[in-house]
Design a protein around this motif. Structure first.
Motif, PDB file in Angstrom:
ATOM      1  N   ILE A  41      -6.605   1.612  -2.534  1.00 12.25           N
ATOM      2  CA  ILE A  41      -7.304   1.069  -3.705  1.00 12.25           C
ATOM      3  C   ILE A  41      -8.195   2.134  -4.325  1.00 12.25           C
ATOM      4  N   ILE A  87      -3.237  -3.782  -6.418  1.00 17.35           N
ATOM      5  CA  ILE A  87      -4.646  -4.079  -6.160  1.00 17.35           C
ATOM      6  C   ILE A  87      -4.919  -5.575  -6.210  1.00 17.35           C
ATOM      7  N   MET A 109      -7.782   3.652  -8.103  1.00 16.77           N
ATOM      8  CA  MET A 109      -8.878   3.653  -9.076  1.00 16.77           C
ATOM      9  C   MET A 109      -9.182   5.068  -9.561  1.00 16.77           C
ATOM     10  N   TRP A 144      -6.189  -7.804  -3.084  1.00 15.73           N
ATOM     11  CA  TRP A 144      -7.429  -8.579  -3.238  1.00 15.73           C
ATOM     12  C   TRP A 144      -7.184 -10.038  -2.842  1.00 15.73           C
ATOM     13  N   ASP A 179     -10.242  -5.009 -11.264  1.00 17.91           N
ATOM     14  CA  ASP A 179      -9.682  -5.640 -10.064  1.00 17.91           C
ATOM     15  C   ASP A 179      -9.942  -4.805  -8.819  1.00 17.91           C
ATOM     16  N   GLY A 180      -9.942  -3.470  -8.986  1.00 19.81           N
ATOM     17  CA  GLY A 180     -10.248  -2.603  -7.845  1.00 19.81           C
ATOM     18  C   GLY A 180     -11.650  -2.837  -7.332  1.00 19.81           C
ATOM     19  N   THR A 230       0.830  -1.215   0.000  1.00 13.95           N
ATOM     20  CA  THR A 230       0.000   0.000   0.000  1.00 13.95           C
ATOM     21  C   THR A 230       0.859   1.258   0.000  1.00 13.95           C
ATOM     22  N   GLN A 257      -0.409   0.177  -9.611  1.00 12.96           N
ATOM     23  CA  GLN A 257      -1.760   0.041  -9.076  1.00 12.96           C
ATOM     24  C   GLN A 257      -2.340  -1.321  -9.428  1.00 12.96           C
ATOM     25  N   GLU A 258      -2.135  -1.767 -10.662  1.00 15.45           N
ATOM     26  CA  GLU A 258      -2.637  -3.079 -11.081  1.00 15.45           C
ATOM     27  C   GLU A 258      -2.096  -4.195 -10.190  1.00 15.45           C
ATOM     28  N   VAL A 262      -7.284  -1.896 -13.822  1.00 19.68           N
ATOM     29  CA  VAL A 262      -7.276  -1.291 -12.493  1.00 19.68           C
ATOM     30  C   VAL A 262      -8.691  -1.241 -11.928  1.00 19.68           C
TER      31      VAL A 262
END
Length: 362
Positions: free
Chosen positions: A208, A184, A212, A188, A224-225, A167, A180-181, A221
């Protein structure tokens, strides 16, 4: 001589699936490649090239985990972990080693992956390069491959501060869509065990959402977000964080921007369903005209998609649990006909839910 030979093998491994199959047919290939990892302990260049070869072969060998098992049994993974420590300042080697480890860990026997210190090694390298987005992306991907294998790895990653490390990187490199991809999808995965969901929610919901927001047009992004938010929003403490940080508005924006994508519509509707009702607090979110408009549009654009229609009806029923929402629901002139249409088309599963809603709207 070996450096020339390994670069030649690397060139072949880059030429696609059929070329890799030809290489894999050589019975001694893996033994030769891994064996030479032990012969050149001071050459990050040779080790990096070997990692590239292994990565190309292992990542294209889903039909034969024996190749990954052979790499592990010959000590390939242990050597990579050792050289990650020895070449800690060589970011190019680090990226290649992380990619190679990812390819191996995606299918290797989980018993082999236990006890070699892979998690602590990967996180240690990431912690030494917190300002290097390339290392953070590759390291996060490696952690994801481990986390995806079994829950024990997820627990170890979280217990050792891996979620916090990820994070922090997402926030530090907010402009990197790839960061980010990878962040996240890893968060998840880490949130799937119920025992970890509260902790991951506390750490991950805001990063997250920010990821996004920064890349709201990026399909991967957003998809999955939304999936991560859908999972995290099953926990009461995460619902509160989502509501306090305008998650519903972001989800609706994602629905409008990706209106042509049935999978994004379905996941978004599912996330809204989880957020809209808090069983512990016995509360139901107030629906707005903008909320309803997004739901109706999704139903209209994807009228033949069972997943979208079912998710929409579940969300509408959740909203209907509050009498305060009935007036807004009744104001939309197309809603009743859309519900009846979905019920007629998918009568095997929708009739009870749709009858309930029609009763509310009448």
């Amino acid at each position: 001589f070996f450096e020339v030979a390994i670069n030649f093998i690397l060139d072949i491994s880059r030429k696609g699936y059929k070329s890799i199959l030809v290489l894999a047919e050589h019975e001694s290939l893996i033994e030769i490649v891994v064996g030479n990892m032990f012969k050149y302990p001071e050459s990050s260049s040779i080790q990096g090239t070997i990692c590239n070869v292994i990565s190309n072969i292992a990542s294209n060998s889903a039909m034969d985990n024996g190749i990954r098992a052979e790499i592990c049994s010959l000590g390939g993974v242990n050597q990579m972990l050792l050289y990650l420590e020895n070449f800690l300042d060589d970011r190019l080697f680090i990226g290649r080693a992380f990619a190679s480890l990812s390819a191996i860990m995606s299918g290797a026997d989980v018993q082999v992956l236990h006890g070699n210190g892979a998690i602590s090694c990967i996180m240690s390298v990431m912690s030494s390069h917190t300002d290097d987005v390339y290392v953070q992306i590759k390291g996060t991907a490696a952690l994801w491959y481990l986390a995806a294998r079994e829950d024990d790895f997820k627990h170890k990653i979280v217990q050792n501060g891996g979620a916090k490390l990820i994070t922090n990187s997402m926030c530090r490199f907010i402009s990197s869509e790839k960061m980010q991809e990878k962040g996240i999808i890893t968060l998840w995965s880490l949130s799937t065990p119920l025992q970890l969901r509260s902790e991951i929610g506390h750490l991950a919901v805001i990063p997250i959402l920010r990821g996004m927001q920064a890349h709201v047009t990026g399909h991967k992004v957003v998809e999955d977000g939304l999936s991560a938010l859908k999972a995290l929003s099953t926990h009461s403490s995460s619902k509160k964080i989502l509501q306090e940080n305008d998650a519903i508005d972001l989800i609706l924006d994602s629905m409008w921007i990706h209106s042509e994508s049935p999978i994004i519509q379905q996941i978004a509707l599912g996330a809204l369903s989880n957020i809209s009702v808090d069983v512990d607090a016995n509360t139901v979110t107030q629906i707005t005209e903008n909320d309803l408009s997004a739901i109706v549009t999704a139903m209209q654009l994807h009228d033949l998609d069972r997943g979208v229609q079912e998710s929409a009806l579940i969300l509408l029923k959740n909203y209907s649990f509050s009498p305060n929402n009935h007036s807004v629901l009744r104001q939309h002139r197309f809603l009743s006909s859309l519900i009846r249409s979905a019920s007629a088309r998918f009568s095997d599963t929708f009739s009870g839910r749709s009858d309930f809603l029609i009763g509310i709207l009448s």
